[in-house]
Design a protein around this motif. Structure first.
Motif, short mmCIF file in Angstrom:
data_model
loop_
_atom_site.label_atom_id
_atom_site.label_comp_id
_atom_site.label_asym_id
_atom_site.label_seq_id
_atom_site.Cartn_x
_atom_site.Cartn_y
_atom_site.Cartn_z
N LYS A 56 35.22 37.70 39.77
CA LYS A 56 34.60 36.47 38.92
C LYS A 56 35.45 36.09 37.48
O LYS A 56 35.74 34.98 37.08
CB LYS A 56 33.14 36.99 38.30
N ALA A 57 35.97 37.31 37.00
CA ALA A 57 36.84 37.32 35.93
C ALA A 57 38.28 36.85 36.23
O ALA A 57 38.67 36.01 35.75
CB ALA A 57 36.70 38.44 34.97
N SER A 58 38.90 37.54 37.08
CA SER A 58 40.26 37.50 37.55
C SER A 58 40.57 36.01 38.23
O SER A 58 41.62 35.46 37.96
CB SER A 58 40.67 38.37 38.30
N LEU A 60 38.10 33.05 38.78
CA LEU A 60 37.28 32.18 38.39
C LEU A 60 37.13 31.98 36.88
O LEU A 60 36.70 30.80 36.27
CB LEU A 60 35.74 32.24 38.90
N GLY A 61 37.87 33.06 36.21
CA GLY A 61 38.09 32.99 34.72
C GLY A 61 36.76 33.01 33.88
O GLY A 61 36.46 32.85 32.78
N VAL A 62 35.65 33.75 34.64
CA VAL A 62 34.40 34.04 33.81
C VAL A 62 34.79 34.98 32.82
O VAL A 62 35.52 36.01 32.96
CB VAL A 62 33.43 34.60 34.66
N ASP A 63 34.37 34.91 31.55
CA ASP A 63 34.70 35.60 30.28
C ASP A 63 34.22 37.24 30.66
O ASP A 63 33.08 37.47 31.02
CB ASP A 63 34.00 35.20 29.08
N GLN A 80 29.86 29.84 34.09
CA GLN A 80 31.37 29.61 34.03
C GLN A 80 31.77 29.96 35.30
O GLN A 80 32.92 29.62 35.61
CB GLN A 80 31.68 31.11 33.27
N GLY A 84 34.92 27.32 36.47
CA GLY A 84 36.08 28.10 36.80
C GLY A 84 36.57 27.73 38.31
O GLY A 84 37.76 27.37 38.43
N THR A 87 38.37 24.38 38.21
CA THR A 87 40.01 24.32 37.72
C THR A 87 40.51 25.09 38.84
O THR A 87 41.79 24.49 39.25
CB THR A 87 39.86 25.19 36.44
N ALA A 88 39.96 26.29 39.23
CA ALA A 88 40.85 26.95 40.24
C ALA A 88 41.26 26.10 41.59
O ALA A 88 42.40 26.16 42.13
CB ALA A 88 40.18 28.26 40.80
#
Length: 177
Positions: A56-58, A60-63, A80, A84, A87-88
């Motif tokens: 989710k972070a790497s 999708l960019g979730v904080d 998020q 994300g 964008t991805a």
């Protein structure tokens, strides 16, 4: 009468919007439900199954701080994820699902707790559901809720007014476009 996936794809195509999915507990079911409709490729760009928290972070960019503080089952995480995946995958609309399919609790959250979120160029919304039943029931309800919320937002006026997601649990509502 056409079903929810057909209605959503038609509404997105009418607006000239593309879509992408970011799925955790549904494991690709939202994307698969859309792909079942002939012509879905005119709208659906793809999907990310972000089952693991670090994905989710790497991807999708979730904080990462949010994930560390609250875990993956959180409405802000769903929001998020939806942003994300837009964008991805270069999509106009992002649909996201996260929650606990069961049968066991996860990180202190009960089975059946689901958060779905949708982001569009006109705004977004997140919805929380408490779904009874087994894993299949929870995953199907989450899929239906995500598609329904996306249809409501895609069929709404371009200002996104009234799209805060309050009140309606996303199930059983029929939107017409």
């Amino acid at each position: 009468m056409t079903g929810l996936p057909e209605q959503l794809l038609a509404a997105l195509e009418a607006r000239g919007w593309t879509a992408a999915t970011a799925e955790s507990l549904t494991g690709g079911l939202v994307a698969a439900t859309l792909v079942d409709v002939p012509g879905a490729s005119r709208v659906l760009r793809g999907g990310v199954v972000a089952y693991a928290t670090d994905v989710k972070a790497s991807v999708l960019g979730v904080d990462a701080g949010l994930l560390a503080r609250r875990g993956a089952v959180d409405p802000d995480v769903a929001t998020q994820m939806a942003a994300g995946v837009r964008t991805a995958l270069g999509a106009d609309v992002g649909l996201a699902t996260t929650g606990v399919a069961g049968p066991d609790p996860q990180d202190g959250h009960p089975p059946g707790l689901v958060h779905v979120a949708v982001r569009t160029p006109a705004g977004g919304a997140v919805r929380t559901l408490h779904v009874p039943g087994d894993r299949g029931d929870v995953r199907r309800a989450a899929t239906e809720a995500a598609l329904g919320l996306a249809l409501r937002l895609s069929a709404a006026g371009s200002d996104g007014a009234g799209d805060d997601g309050a009140g309606d649990d996303g199930r059983g509502a029929s939107a017409r476009g």
